[in-house]
Design an enzyme around this catalytic site. Structure first.
Site, PDB file in Angstrom:
ATOM      1  N   GLY A 222       6.933   5.714   7.893  1.00 25.67           N
ATOM      2  CA  GLY A 222       6.045   6.876   7.885  1.00 25.67           C
ATOM      3  C   GLY A 222       6.173   7.653   9.174  1.00 25.67           C
ATOM      4  N   SER A 223       5.099   8.298   9.567  1.00 26.81           N
ATOM      5  CA  SER A 223       5.172   9.196  10.722  1.00 26.81           C
ATOM      6  C   SER A 223       5.089   8.424  12.043  1.00 26.81           C
ATOM      7  CB  SER A 223       4.032  10.202  10.645  1.00 26.81           C
ATOM      8  OG  SER A 223       2.809   9.511  10.702  1.00 26.81           O
TER       9      SER A 223
ATOM     10  N   CYS B 192      13.858  11.523   5.913  1.00 27.53           N
ATOM     11  CA  CYS B 192      13.818  11.203   7.341  1.00 27.53           C
ATOM     12  C   CYS B 192      15.205  11.361   7.952  1.00 27.53           C
ATOM     13  CB  CYS B 192      13.286   9.800   7.544  1.00 27.53           C
ATOM     14  SG  CYS B 192      14.067   8.634   6.458  1.00 27.53           S
TER      15      CYS B 192
ATOM     16  N   GLU C 144       9.855  17.211  14.581  1.00 32.18           N
ATOM     17  CA  GLU C 144      10.198  17.037  13.167  1.00 32.18           C
ATOM     18  C   GLU C 144       9.334  17.967  12.305  1.00 32.18           C
ATOM     19  OE1 GLU C 144       8.965  13.404  11.014  1.00 32.18           O
ATOM     20  OE2 GLU C 144      11.057  13.235  10.399  1.00 32.18           O
TER      21      GLU C 144
ATOM     22  N   GLN D  67       1.721  19.880   3.684  1.00 35.28           N
ATOM     23  CA  GLN D  67       3.104  19.907   4.186  1.00 35.28           C
ATOM     24  C   GLN D  67       3.665  21.329   4.152  1.00 35.28           C
ATOM     25  OE1 GLN D  67       4.990  17.218   5.532  1.00 35.28           O
ATOM     26  NE2 GLN D  67       6.312  18.932   6.095  1.00 35.28           N
TER      27      GLN D  67
ATOM     28  N   GLY E  33       2.939   5.114  13.006  1.00 35.27           N
ATOM     29  CA  GLY E  33       3.766   4.005  13.478  1.00 35.27           C
ATOM     30  C   GLY E  33       3.244   3.423  14.792  1.00 35.27           C
TER      31      GLY E  33
ATOM     32  N   LYS F 210       0.856  -1.187   0.000  1.00 38.33           N
ATOM     33  CA  LYS F 210       0.000   0.000   0.000  1.00 38.33           C
ATOM     34  C   LYS F 210       0.890   1.234   0.000  1.00 38.33           C
ATOM     35  CE  LYS F 210      -1.685   3.037   2.542  1.00 38.33           C
ATOM     36  NZ  LYS F 210      -1.734   4.150   1.588  1.00 38.33           N
TER      37      LYS F 210
ATOM     38  N   GLU G 205       9.878   2.293  10.644  1.00 35.54           N
ATOM     39  CA  GLU G 205      10.873   3.350  10.430  1.00 35.54           C
ATOM     40  C   GLU G 205      10.096   4.656  10.442  1.00 35.54           C
ATOM     41  OE1 GLU G 205      13.978   3.183  10.489  1.00 35.54           O
ATOM     42  OE2 GLU G 205      14.304   1.044  10.233  1.00 35.54           O
TER      43      GLU G 205
HETATM   44  P1  NAD Z   1       2.196   8.831   7.268  1.00 34.57           P
HETATM   45  O1  NAD Z   1       2.404   8.133   8.569  1.00 34.57           O
HETATM   46  O2  NAD Z   1       1.144   9.841   7.183  1.00 34.57           O
HETATM   47  O3  NAD Z   1       1.855   7.756   6.140  1.00 34.57           O
HETATM   48  C1  NAD Z   1       2.695   6.651   5.893  1.00 34.57           C
HETATM   49  C2  NAD Z   1       1.860   5.530   5.298  1.00 34.57           C
HETATM   50  O4  NAD Z   1       0.958   5.051   6.308  1.00 34.57           O
HETATM   51  C3  NAD Z   1       0.989   5.977   4.112  1.00 34.57           C
HETATM   52  O5  NAD Z   1       0.973   4.968   3.138  1.00 34.57           O
HETATM   53  C4  NAD Z   1      -0.381   6.111   4.763  1.00 34.57           C
HETATM   54  O6  NAD Z   1      -1.443   5.957   3.859  1.00 34.57           O
HETATM   55  C5  NAD Z   1      -0.348   4.983   5.768  1.00 34.57           C
HETATM   56  N1  NAD Z   1      -1.337   5.094   6.840  1.00 34.57           N
HETATM   57  C6  NAD Z   1      -1.899   6.212   7.343  1.00 34.57           C
HETATM   58  N2  NAD Z   1      -2.806   5.884   8.295  1.00 34.57           N
HETATM   59  C7  NAD Z   1      -2.816   4.542   8.401  1.00 34.57           C
HETATM   60  C8  NAD Z   1      -3.525   3.613   9.212  1.00 34.57           C
HETATM   61  N3  NAD Z   1      -4.441   3.997  10.081  1.00 34.57           N
HETATM   62  N4  NAD Z   1      -3.262   2.309   9.060  1.00 34.57           N
HETATM   63  C9  NAD Z   1      -2.333   1.890   8.175  1.00 34.57           C
HETATM   64  N5  NAD Z   1      -1.650   2.714   7.369  1.00 34.57           N
HETATM   65  C10 NAD Z   1      -1.868   4.029   7.480  1.00 34.57           C
HETATM   66  O7  NAD Z   1       3.619   9.410   6.829  1.00 34.57           O
HETATM   67  P2  NAD Z   1       3.959  10.281   5.521  1.00 34.57           P
HETATM   68  O8  NAD Z   1       3.425  11.653   5.759  1.00 34.57           O
HETATM   69  O9  NAD Z   1       3.603   9.563   4.277  1.00 34.57           O
HETATM   70  O10 NAD Z   1       5.543  10.300   5.558  1.00 34.57           O
HETATM   71  C11 NAD Z   1       6.285  11.241   6.265  1.00 34.57           C
HETATM   72  C12 NAD Z   1       6.880  10.626   7.506  1.00 34.57           C
HETATM   73  O11 NAD Z   1       7.612   9.474   7.169  1.00 34.57           O
HETATM   74  C13 NAD Z   1       7.851  11.526   8.230  1.00 34.57           C
HETATM   75  O12 NAD Z   1       7.594  11.517   9.603  1.00 34.57           O
HETATM   76  C14 NAD Z   1       9.204  10.890   7.969  1.00 34.57           C
HETATM   77  O13 NAD Z   1      10.172  11.118   8.936  1.00 34.57           O
HETATM   78  C15 NAD Z   1       8.856   9.466   7.864  1.00 34.57           C
HETATM   79  N6  NAD Z   1       9.835   8.716   7.091  1.00 34.57           N
HETATM   80  C16 NAD Z   1      10.685   7.900   7.765  1.00 34.57           C
HETATM   81  C17 NAD Z   1      11.649   7.175   7.092  1.00 34.57           C
HETATM   82  C18 NAD Z   1      12.566   6.274   7.842  1.00 34.57           C
HETATM   83  O14 NAD Z   1      13.122   5.380   7.229  1.00 34.57           O
HETATM   84  N7  NAD Z   1      12.742   6.433   9.138  1.00 34.57           N
HETATM   85  C19 NAD Z   1      11.749   7.280   5.707  1.00 34.57           C
HETATM   86  C20 NAD Z   1      10.874   8.133   5.034  1.00 34.57           C
HETATM   87  C21 NAD Z   1       9.908   8.834   5.764  1.00 34.57           C
END
Ligand code: NAD
Length: 479
Positions: free
Chosen positions: A223-224, A279, A381, A326, A228, A170, A245
């Site tokens: 993701g965030s 990130c 962040e 953003q 997470g 996804k 992550e």
């Molecule tokens: P996000 O958490 O909003 O979304 C990430 C993913 O999770 C998306 O595909 C989203 O649709 C999905 N998601 C959202 N709600 C969900 C739920 N209830 N159940 C399951 N999946 C769900 O993050 P974003 O805005 O896409 O990305 C930015 C963040 O990602 C920043 O905080 C950044 O630091 C982090 N990031 C971390 C790394 C790393 O490796 N540490 C790498 C890239 C980005």
């Protein structure tokens, strides 16, 4: 219209979403199918059926498919890089670099299919042999963010498939195009139907199904922090394996003895390239007092020459922010910084259009000085091209401040002192440490991940990826 891939068939969703170019909001990249919860369940069913025979495939079959996918990605890197720059907004050279990296990841994991090994161990009991082997985890749900539209799906998909798992991917809502292209390439490279399923759609709907469905044996999430935590709770509830992550607030220490050019080059790259949307980007420069003023003025000088423009225009250093939400977050933090009393050294303003007069989400790279460690701009962040400088008296104070964060993804130091570089590598509480290099920019064949609030579970990438994508079996035989 780009469709979802379920059980080897390209299928319409229940609605569609428009993929918009952040460099030119009048440019529609494409219409993408959006799956609902019931289609997500169909994808999981297809994966659980397909996984049984995929687990029995030979390493050579898996090698050939992953290697062929890597070859096609490399051959199409300019076109795929253009798509990536267009949907996400990193500059064309950065986007082509990301596509190239995705290809290398597939080549690396093609090789890993042949290198999987176990242990044959003498038992403590006479006449008994012990074998330790690795097996696939089963069905793996991959949930990815928008900032690396092809590299992050690649670094989850390649090991998942290499080790015999079936996948439901996804991708992030904002950037489905690169993930769609990747699924298309892998499918045509010969994956049996159902081994890879692509379900584009909302996190709260499609993502949530992946978290809750008992047939999904493991979740790899990037993701965030908020999402997470949600992933962690759902997986613990049903005892599914998971890895996370998440965010960062990565420090870069600059010591008095640093080579100023090296320090400034690394700092500019870390904070502002890829629009600060990495990130591993550094957003806190912790600078000792004798080099402080020279560092701040050299940064301001370099920043005044950075060109913010359409991601696909030649000579652009910094592309747009990914979307309006953003951009508002970045602006809100710039206002918070000003209200907290930080001194705005450079940037801070939005730019309405590209040099071609097209409307986009452009923001000048922004640097604050005279900040303190407790300010929100130094603790939370921001995830944009916004960074700050904190002045400290000594290396010891710098190290303590670098570690004083809930995160622990990447950390850097600019110094010519072997003693301080060595001490920092040993005592930084980050998963990745960089000396005289940007905090962002990592190799694909070694582990990637952080500590504390940044990461949870086994590392991604390189040989360490097998920790997550396989499960260990210990078998005893009486000879
Ligand atoms: P996000 O958490 O909003 O979304 C990430 C993913 O999770 C998306 O595909 C989203 O649709 C999905 N998601 C959202 N709600 C969900 C739920 N209830 N159940 C399951 N999946 C769900 O993050 P974003 O805005 O896409 O990305 C930015 C963040 O990602 C920043 O905080 C950044 O630091 C982090 N990031 C971390 C790394 C790393 O490796 N540490 C790498 C890239 C980005």
């Amino acid at each position: 219209m780009y469709k979802n891939l379920i059980g080897g068939e390209w299928v319409h969703g229940t609605r569609t979403s428009r993929n918009i170019n952040p460099s030119d909001t009048g440019d529609l990249v494409g219409e993408f199918a959006q799956a609902d919860a019931s289609q997500a369940r169909q994808a999981i069913e297809a994966a659980s059926v397909a996984q049984k025979s995929w687990a029995q495939s030979t390493p050579q079959q898996r090698f050939d498919i992953l290697d062929m996918a890597g070859t096609e990605i490399l051959a199409r890197k300019l076109e795929l890089g253009d798509l990536l720059a267009r949907e996400e907004g990193k500059t064309l050279p950065e986007a082509i670099g990301e596509v190239t990296r995705a290809a290398h990841i597939f080549k690396f994991f093609a090789g890993e299919t042949l290198r999987t090994s176990g242990d044959l161990v003498p038992s403590v009991r006479l006449g008994v042999n012990v074998e330790v082997t690795r097996e696939p985890v089963g069905v793996v749900g991959l949930i990815t963010p928008w900032n690396f539209p092809i590299a992050i799906p690649a670094w989850k998909l390649a090991p998942a498939l290499a080790f015999g798992n079936a996948v439901v991917l996804k991708p992030a809502e904002l950037v489905p195009g690169s993930a769609w292209a990747l699924a298309d390439i892998l499918q045509r490279a010969g994956l049996p139907p159902g081994v890879l399923n692509l379900v584009m759609g909302r996190g709260s709907e499609v993502g949530q199904v992946l978290l809750e469905d008992e047939r999904v044996n493991a979740i790899s999430f990037t993701g965030s922090v908020d999402t997470g935590r949600r992933v962690a709770r759902a997986c613990v509830e049903r005892m599914a394996k998971f890895q996370l992550e998440m965010g960062g607030k990565n420090p870069m220490v600059v010591l008095d003895d640093a080579d100023l050019d090296v320090a400034v080059g690394a700092a500019i790259n870390s904070a502002f390239f890829s629009t600060g949307q990495r990130c591993t980007a550094s957003s806190r420069f912790i600078v000792t007092e004798r080099i402080h003023d020279r560092f701040v003025s050299a940064m301001a000088d370099r920043m005044s020459g950075l060109k913010v423009d359409d991601a696909r225009t030649s000579g652009t250093d910094i592309g747009p922010v990914v979307d309006e939400r953003q951009l508002s977050q970045d602006q809100a933090y710039i206002n918070i910084g000003k209200a907290e009393g930080a001194r705005l050294v450079a940037g801070g303003e939005t730019i309405a259009t590209s040099s071609h007069g097209k409307p986009g989400f452009y923001l000048q790279p922004t640097l604050f000085a005279d900040t303190t460690a407790s300010m929100r701009i130094n603790r939370e962040e921001i995830f944009g091209p916004v960074a700050s400088v904190v002045k400290v008296r000594s290396y010891e104070e710098a190290l303590a401040m670098a570690n004083d964060t809930e995160f622990g993804l990447s950390a850097g130091i600019a110094t010519t002192s072997l003693k301080h570089a060595t001490h920092f590598k040993r005592n930084s509480q980050a998963g990745m440490v960089m000396v005289n290099l940007p905090t962002a920019g990592v190799d694909y064949h070694v582990p990637f991940g952080g500590r504390k609030g940044s990461s949870y579970g086994p590392r991604e990438q390189g040989r360490y990826a097998s920790e997550f994508y396989t499960t260990v079996k210990t078998a005893y035989t009486q000879a």
